[in-house]
Design an enzyme around this catalytic site. Structure first.
Site, PDB file in Angstrom:
ATOM      1  N   GLU A   1       1.023  -0.938   0.371  1.00 56.36           N
ATOM      2  CA  GLU A   1      -0.190  -0.300  -0.164  1.00 56.36           C
ATOM      3  C   GLU A   1       1.041   1.301  -0.010  1.00 56.36           C
ATOM      4  O   GLU A   1       1.178   1.689   1.188  1.00 56.36           O
ATOM      5  CB  GLU A   1      -0.480   0.066   1.152  1.00 56.36           C
TER       6      GLU A   1
ATOM      7  N   LYS B   1     -10.578  -2.237   6.411  1.00 55.30           N
ATOM      8  CA  LYS B   1      -9.897  -1.962   7.349  1.00 55.30           C
ATOM      9  C   LYS B   1     -10.185  -1.679   8.732  1.00 55.30           C
ATOM     10  O   LYS B   1     -11.570  -0.989   8.829  1.00 55.30           O
ATOM     11  CB  LYS B   1      -9.563  -0.583   6.520  1.00 55.30           C
TER      12      LYS B   1
ATOM     13  N   ARG C   1      -0.298  10.165   0.360  1.00 53.80           N
ATOM     14  CA  ARG C   1       0.400  11.454   1.552  1.00 53.80           C
ATOM     15  C   ARG C   1       1.514  12.077   0.982  1.00 53.80           C
ATOM     16  O   ARG C   1       2.122  13.240   1.276  1.00 53.80           O
ATOM     17  CB  ARG C   1       0.346  11.169   2.716  1.00 53.80           C
TER      18      ARG C   1
HETATM   19  C1  3PG Z   1      -1.085   4.458   8.577  1.00 54.23           C
HETATM   20  O1  3PG Z   1      -2.481   5.136   8.106  1.00 54.23           O
HETATM   21  O2  3PG Z   1      -0.460   5.258   8.400  1.00 54.23           O
HETATM   22  C2  3PG Z   1      -0.900   3.202   9.054  1.00 54.23           C
HETATM   23  O3  3PG Z   1      -2.606   3.078   9.354  1.00 54.23           O
HETATM   24  C3  3PG Z   1      -0.127   2.752   9.310  1.00 54.23           C
HETATM   25  O4  3PG Z   1       0.002   3.177  10.471  1.00 54.23           O
HETATM   26  P1  3PG Z   1       1.152   2.420  11.900  1.00 54.23           P
HETATM   27  O5  3PG Z   1       1.914   3.727  11.317  1.00 54.23           O
HETATM   28  O6  3PG Z   1       0.889   2.890  13.031  1.00 54.23           O
HETATM   29  O7  3PG Z   1       1.747   1.380  11.528  1.00 54.23           O
END
Ligand code: 3PG
Length: 212
Positions: free
Chosen positions: A40, A128, A44
């Site tokens: 994924e 999710k 961002r």
């Molecule tokens: C996110 O959106 O950044 C993910 O949920 C990852 O979360 P994490 O960095 O706590 O694994």
């Protein structure tokens, strides 16, 4: 194979933030080499879409998708870039419609019964669970299994090697997502070797847990 089959088979989805496009392909190759083939890439950063495009065309065996997709325009751009799936932090009619229109599967985020019911009413049953740890963690997912036995969750947000097994052991957890297998400094000389090792370690933790 459906997208659910892919999630079940991998059981762990790395959540990746690419700041420098040059990191995308070597990082994806390292994670695939470590045994994690569903990747994924979050939208961002400015490099997100180009990273998806590069991985989709250059990394054999990778199933690359877009994360942090929150509207139809982003969904369309993600699909155009070659995303095989889309992950959203929440659930809206708009992104689910985009999924239908483009035929790209969506994994939308939920954390409450009402959000799950909204998703079910749109024909979805795999979500999710986000942000997993702060939304009640494994006990919350277990409790949601009572009224929603048909639903499968991919907990993401606060998942780490220390709680991965607890999540994956729940019968209603199809896979777990997280960023812990991506080294913080991708400029470091050993960053990609480290990513492959972290992926391998994560896979090892998941070994022996069969998902249904
Ligand atoms: C996110 O959106 O950044 C993910 O949920 C990852 O979360 P994490 O960095 O706590 O694994």
């Amino acid at each position: 194979m459906t997208f659910d089959d892919d999630l079940r088979a991998t059981s762990i989805v790395p959540v990746i933030v690419i700041k420098d496009l040059a990191h995308a392909v070597p990082l994806a190759k390292a994670l695939v080499e470590g045994g994690l083939n569903i990747l994924e890439i979050t939208l961002r950063t400015d490099a997100g879409l180009a990273a998806i495009k590069a991985i989709a065309s250059e990394v054999k065996g990778a199933i690359v998708g877009a994360g942090t997709v929150i509207n139809a325009a982003q969904f369309a751009a993600a699909a155009q870039a070659g995303s095989k799936f889309v992950v959203s932090p929440g659930l809206t009619d708009e992104v689910v419609k985009s999924s239908r229109d483009t035929n790209v599967p969506i994994l939308p985020g939920v954390a409450t019964g009402s959000e799950i019911m909204h998703g079910l009413s749109l024909g979805l049953s795999t979500f999710k669970f986000f942000p997993a740890e702060t939304s009640g963690g494994a006990p919350a997912i277990k409790a949601l299994g009572g009224p929603f036995p048909q639903v499968r969750f991919c907990p993401t947000g606060g998942v780490s090697p220390s709680n991965l097994k607890t999540y994956l052991s729940l019968p209603n957890v199809i896979c777990a997502g997280g960023s812990w297998m991506v080294p913080a400094d991708l400029n470091a000389a050993d960053a990609f070797t480290k990513a492959a090792a972290l992926a391998r370690d994560a896979k090892e933790l998941a070994q022996g847990i069969t998902k249904s």
